[in-house]
Design a protein around this motif. Structure first.
Motif, PDB file in Angstrom:
ATOM      1  N   LYS A  81       0.591  -1.808  -0.057  1.00  0.00           N
ATOM      2  CA  LYS A  81      -0.439  -0.273   0.107  1.00  0.00           C
ATOM      3  C   LYS A  81       0.667   1.247  -0.275  1.00  0.00           C
ATOM      4  N   ASP A  86      -5.220  -5.742   0.152  1.00  0.00           N
ATOM      5  CA  ASP A  86      -5.131  -5.766   1.085  1.00  0.00           C
ATOM      6  C   ASP A  86      -6.658  -5.569   1.486  1.00  0.00           C
ATOM      7  N   SER A  87      -6.869  -6.305   2.790  1.00  0.00           N
ATOM      8  CA  SER A  87      -7.449  -7.401   2.713  1.00  0.00           C
ATOM      9  C   SER A  87      -9.210  -6.341   3.004  1.00  0.00           C
ATOM     10  N   GLU A  88      -9.156  -5.252   3.633  1.00  0.00           N
ATOM     11  CA  GLU A  88     -10.435  -4.538   3.032  1.00  0.00           C
ATOM     12  C   GLU A  88     -10.704  -3.410   1.740  1.00  0.00           C
ATOM     13  N   ASN A  91      -1.684   1.912   9.667  1.00  0.00           N
ATOM     14  CA  ASN A  91      -2.547   1.001   9.253  1.00  0.00           C
ATOM     15  C   ASN A  91      -3.345   1.357   8.621  1.00  0.00           C
ATOM     16  N   GLU A 101      -4.095   3.182   5.213  1.00  0.00           N
ATOM     17  CA  GLU A 101      -5.442   2.297   4.122  1.00  0.00           C
ATOM     18  C   GLU A 101      -6.616   3.182   3.170  1.00  0.00           C
TER      19      GLU A 101
END
Ligand code: NAD
Ligand code: MG
Length: 401
Positions: A123, A148-150, A225, A229
């Motif tokens: 990211k 990225d999981s989100e 983080n 994000e």
């Protein structure tokens, strides 16, 4: 058969990617791998997957790897330039960008410029270069898939026409009210504020739900983080400020949500295991086995939500502000944070010192040259270096006190 180049093969995302590849030996060929300097781990990877090329950034590590791989088919290269070259090389169509931090910018950008299918875990590369990154993908035809999981969760909850226009999509025209970025709040969510300063790196890295590399673990404890994000989401989904919110969700079952104008909210759920978003990106638009067990709702029991407290998470606040201040601010913040986190891990500053170092760098750069046009990677890297120098200076002052 997709041909995959894996940047950051020895890291947490690298290891999870290799685990998914093991589940799918007929679908993906690992053609190239890169790492910083872990020779033993790279040797094991090369012996198992037999890539055409392995790159070690560290020259001595590359010589050692070449020695232990003597007689095997893998060619060993060394240096940061070789990492960027392999990211753009013709022996792969897909690049997993899983280097940690600013070191990932040049190779990830090279993959984007070369028009690859880029699976984006790094990211920081997007936070550092924003519009340049999005424009490079548009002109080369590179497909960006968020690991990225989100962002992967958000991507999964978006209509297909928006998925096909990442970076340039019009959320409102697609009937979307806003994006809800969820975050667990990290290991210090309930700690008395007065105890934050004294928290050790070991405590900060003990995330309640996720098992990750050290830098992102500390970033999760500060919620920097989530801030990075937030900036990542702003670029991927072309959001304005009113279209992006952060919601604390301690269980990490919902990985993020999309709220539509008609009142519907779509959420993507799953175990907190990166093999799920990695498998999703590798096989998109198909679905494959990732090795992750399905969710058991009865054992989860309940899902909770709360607002993020700015007194506890000043780094999140700094990042959300920087996001709308401009590229100079997010590049500066990312650089200062990386230096501050390394200093914290080395025992040079306190946990709460991370936010102070970042704030100082932002203030100093803003007073200086925020008018400089950041329209090339060279200009971005020059500002990055300037911000790192300011952060290092600040750390020296803190240490001297
Ligand atoms: P990690 O520290 O476990 O691994 C980092 C990898 O980058 C290693 O392979 C290392 O050799 C390589 N590397 C380190 N310094 C380098 C340098 N100077 N030049 C070239 N290569 C270098 O990190 P991670 O947790 O796997 O995270 C990787 C990226 O993925 C980060 O950007 C992180 O934010 C993102 N991410 C990670 C997770 C996770 O669960 N770990 C989740 C979402 C996003
Ligand atoms: Mg994440």
């Amino acid at each position: 058969m997709h041909k995959l180049c894996l940047l950051g093969a020895t890291g947490s995302i690298g290891t999870s990617t290799l685990a998914v590849l093991r589940e799918q030996p007929d679908r993906f060929q690992l053609t190239a791998v890169t790492a910083h300097r872990n020779v033993e781990q790279m040797r094991t990877i090369c012996e198992e997957f037999q890539p055409e090329v392995a790159v070690m950034v560290d020259e001595q590590a590359a010589r050692d790897l070449a020695e232990v791989l003597k007689g095997r088919a893998t060619q060993v290269l060394s240096g940061a330039q070789a990492v960027a070259d392999i990211a753009a090389a013709s022996n792969s169509d897909t690049v997993m960008a899983a280097i940690v931090g600013g070191a990932g910018l040049v190779p990830t950008f090279a993959a984007v410029t070369a028009g690859k299918r880029v699976l984006l875990a790094n990211k920081e590369a997007l936070v550092m270069s924003g519009q340049l990154f999005i424009d490079a993908a548009a002109s080369s035809g590179a497909q960006i898939l968020p690991v990225d999981s989100e962002h992967n969760a958000i991507f999964q909850c978006l209509p297909a026409e928006v998925q096909q226009q990442l970076g340039h999509c019009d959320l409102s025209a697609a009937g979307i009210h806003k994006i809800l970025l969820t975050g667990s709040g990290g290991p210090f969510r309930e700690l008395p504020l007065a105890e934050l300063a004294a928290q050790t790196p070991a405590a900060a890295c003990a995330h309640p739900n996720w098992d990750m590399g050290q830098k992102i673990s500390v970033d999760s404890a500060t919620m920097m983080n989530k801030g990075l994000e937030y900036i990542e989401a702003r670029w991927l989904f072309n959001c304005n400020e009113a279209q992006l919110d952060v919601v604390l969700h301690p269980q990490s079952v919902i990985h993020s949500m999309v709220s539509y104008k008609d009142g519907s909210v779509l959420a993507q759920m799953g175990q907190p295991d990166m093999r799920t978003p990695i498998a999703h990106c590798l096989s998109f638009p198909e679905r494959i086995e990732s090795g992750v067990a399905p969710l058991d709702f009865l054992s989860i029991g309940q899902l909770n939500f709360a607002a993020a407290d700015s007194a506890r998470y000043p780094c999140l606040e700094l990042a959300m502000q920087a996001c709308w201040q401009g590229q100079w601010a997010t590049t500066t913040l990312n650089a200062a944070n990386e230096v501050a986190v390394a200093a914290y891990l080395a025992g040079q500053i306190k946990f709460t010192g991370i936010a102070s170092v970042c704030r100082a760098a932002l203030e100093q750069i803003q007073q200086g040259n925020n008018a400089v046009a950041l329209n090339s990677i060279a200009a971005i890297l020059s500002l990055d270096e300037q911000a790192r120098a300011i952060a290092r200076e600040r750390i020296k002052q803190v240490e001297a006190c």
